[in-house]
Scaffold this active site. Structure first.
Site, PDB file in Angstrom:
ATOM      1  CB  SER A 135      -0.745  -0.155   1.319  1.00 52.69           C
ATOM      2  OG  SER A 135      -1.469   1.050   1.354  1.00 52.69           O
ATOM      3  CE  LYS A 161      -4.607  -0.199   0.174  1.00 53.90           C
ATOM      4  NZ  LYS A 161      -5.461  -0.874   1.256  1.00 53.90           N
ATOM      5  CE  LYS A 163      -4.080   3.706   2.351  1.00 48.48           C
ATOM      6  NZ  LYS A 163      -5.381   2.890   2.771  1.00 48.48           N
ATOM      7  CG  ASP A 188      -7.846   2.291   0.586  1.00 50.86           C
ATOM      8  OD1 ASP A 188      -9.277   2.748   0.448  1.00 50.86           O
ATOM      9  OD2 ASP A 188      -7.293   1.921   1.480  1.00 50.86           O
ATOM     10  CD  GLU A 213      -8.979  -0.949   0.601  1.00 49.43           C
ATOM     11  OE1 GLU A 213      -7.902  -1.279  -0.287  1.00 49.43           O
ATOM     12  OE2 GLU A 213      -8.828  -1.205   1.784  1.00 49.43           O
ATOM     13  CG  ASP A 238     -10.792  -1.084   4.990  1.00 52.92           C
ATOM     14  OD1 ASP A 238     -11.034  -1.432   6.088  1.00 52.92           O
ATOM     15  OD2 ASP A 238      -9.550  -0.420   4.758  1.00 52.92           O
ATOM     16  CE  LYS A 262      -7.534  -2.617   6.719  1.00 49.73           C
ATOM     17  NZ  LYS A 262      -7.602  -1.121   6.696  1.00 49.73           N
ATOM     18  N   GLY A 290      -3.866  -3.816   5.813  1.00 51.81           N
ATOM     19  CA  GLY A 290      -2.879  -3.706   6.861  1.00 51.81           C
ATOM     20  C   GLY A 290      -3.132  -2.453   7.686  1.00 51.81           C
TER      21      GLY A 290
HETATM   22 MG    MG Z   1      -8.341   0.406   3.002  1.00 56.43          MG
END
Ligand code: MG
Length: 368
Positions: A135, A161, A163, A188, A213, A238, A262, A290
Site C-alpha cells: 500500500s 495499491k 492511496k 484505496d 477500495e 474496508d 482486518k 494492513g
Molecule cells: Mg483500506
C-alpha cells in the site's frame, strides 16, 4: 481456560517514512500491545486503533480505556472452553472492535501455544505461503509515486495499491498505467468521495484496476450499492464492514464484489472467520488489509491470511518497509517473488523481543 493476567503496554514506534492517506499523515505510531496469561501460557495481541479517530471511531486512548475499564472486567475470572468463546463474553460492550480484537487474538495465541501448534493451523488455515502486496501512501509528485512503485516492484511485491483522494487520483493512475501497463494495480480512497463523484470514478475504469477500495462514506452502504451499479470495476469494502451482519448486507445488496478483512476492524478471529466463511460461500474474494502494525499485528495478519478464501494479495509486507527494527524475532521478510513463508512454530511463530518492547514502552498496566 481462564485469563489470569492481562498486561497492557503502549509503545511508540517511528515509521521509516511518513504514511499519507486521504484522512491523515502518520509519522509515529502509538500501539497498544496486549499480553495475556492464560492457564500458564502467554499470548500477544496488538490493538490497531490509530492515534486519532479518523479511520474508525476508536483511537489508542479510547482503546486503552475500553480494555482496562470495560473489557477486562467482563473477562476477569471467567471460565471458557476455547478462544472462540471470548468474543461472546465481551458482547455487552458495543463496538470497540479493535480493543476487543487485541485481547481475543492474544487468547487465540495462548490456545495455539497450549496445543503446541501454529496459530494458523488452529484457525483452519491451509496456505504455507501467502502473497504480498503493498500500500503506497499519497505522494507529492507523480515522479515520486513512480519511483515508489518501481522500488516495490523490484522488491518482488505482487500488487500495487495506491492511496488516492480528490485531486490526487486520475492523473496518478493514468501515469502508473503508462509506466507499468501490466502490473496488478488498485486504489484505496478511504471514503474520500461522494456518490456525486461517480463520473470521475467511472473514468478510472479505463485503467483496468483490480478494484476500487472504499470510495464512499465509511458507514454508507447505500451509496456503495448505487455506485457499484454504475461501475464494472469491483468495489472493495474496508471501513464499511465492522460486523458479520454488515458483510452479509453488503454482499446481498451488491454494495461490493470484494471484501478487505482486518482483524481489528471486525473484533478478532471469531468474526473474521465468520465473514471469511460467508464470503467463501458466496464467491466473494477476500484479502487482509494492513493498519501500520508492529510485528505482533503483522504475525496475526499472516495467520489470518492462510485461510482458503484469502485469494488476493494482502497488505502484509516485510517489517523493514515500516520499521528500522521490529519488535519480533525473526522479522517478517518477503521473498523476491513477493511471498511470505508462513512460520511452522507454535503460536504466532515469532518471538516478541521483550527488551526492545520495554524500551519502546511509554505506559504499562498489569490487570489481575
Ligand atoms: Mg483500506
Amino acid at each position: 481456560m481462564r485469563i489470569e493476567e492481562l498486561t497492557l503496554r503502549e509503545i511508540r514506534m517511528k515509521l521509516v517514512a511518513p504514511f499519507e492517506t486521504s484522512m491523515e499523515r502518520t509519522e509515529v505510531r502509538r500501539i497498544i500491545l496486549v499480553e495475556a496469561k492464560v492457564d500458564g501460557a502467554t499470548g500477544w495481541g496488538e490493538c490497531v486503533a490509530g492515534e486519532s479517530p479518523f479511520y474508525s471511531p476508536e483511537s489508542t486512548d479510547t482503546a486503552w480505556i475500553s480494555l482496562q475499564d470495560y473489557l477486562w472486567p467482563l473477562l476477569k475470572s471467567r471460565e471458557f472452553g476455547s478462544a472462540a468463546e471470548v468474543w461472546d463474553l465481551m458482547g455487552h460492550v458495543r463496538g470497540h472492535n479493535m480493543a476487543k480484537a487485541s485481547i481475543e487474538s492474544a487468547v487465540w495465541h495462548t490456545e495455539a501455544v497450549q496445543k503446541e501448534m501454529p496459530l494458523w493451523k488452529l484457525l483452519g488455515g491451509t496456505r504455507e505461503e501467502i502473497t504480498s502486496g503493498v500500500s503506497i501512501g499519497i505522494k507529492e509528485s507523480l515522479d515520486e509515486l513512480v519511483a515508489a512503485v518501481k522500488k516495490e516492484l523490484a522488491a518482488g511485491y505482487q500488487r500495487i495499491k495506491i492511496k488516492i483522494k480528490p485531486g490526487k487520483d486520475l492523473q496518478q493512475v493514468q501515469r502508473l498505467r503508462q509506466d507499468f501497463p501490466r502490473i496488478k494495480l488498485m486504489v484505496d480512497a478511504n471514503s474520500a468521495y461522494t456518490l456525486e463523484d461517480w463520473p470521475l470514478l467511472k473514468q478510472l475504469e479505463g485503467f483496468y484496476l483490480m478494484m476500487i477500495e472504499q470510495p464512499l462514506g465509511w458507514d454508507d452502504l447505500y451509496s456503495h450499492i448505487e455506485l457499484q451499479k454504475k461501475l464494472d470495476t469491483p468495489i472493495c469494502l474496508d471501513e464499511c464492514i465492522h460486523t458479520e451482519e454488515q458483510a452479509r448486507a453488503a454482499i446481498e445488496l451488491r454494495a461490493c464484489k470484494i471484501i478487505n478483512i482486518k482483524l481489528g476492524r471486525v473484533g478478532g478471529y471469531t468474526v473474521a472467520k465468520r465473514i471469511h466463511d460467508l464470503c467463501l460461500q458466496r464467491g466473494i474474494p477476500v484479502w487482509c488489509g494492513g493498519m501500520l502494525e508492529s510485528g505482533i499485528g503483522r504475525a496475526h495478519n499472516i495467520a489470518l491470511s492462510t485461510l482458503a478464501g484469502f485469494t488476493l494479495p494482502g497488505d502484509v509486507t516485510a517489517s523493514k518497509r515500516y520499521w528500522e527494527e521490529d519488535i519480533i524475532e525473526p522479522e517478517v521478510t518477503v521473498s523476491p517473488q513477493g511471498t511470505i513463508r508462513v512460520p511452522q512454530g507454535p503460536g504466532i511463530g515469532f518471538e516478541p523481543r521483550l527488551e526492545r518492547i520495554d524500551k519502546l514502552t511509554v505506559r504499562k498496566e498489569r490487570l489481575t
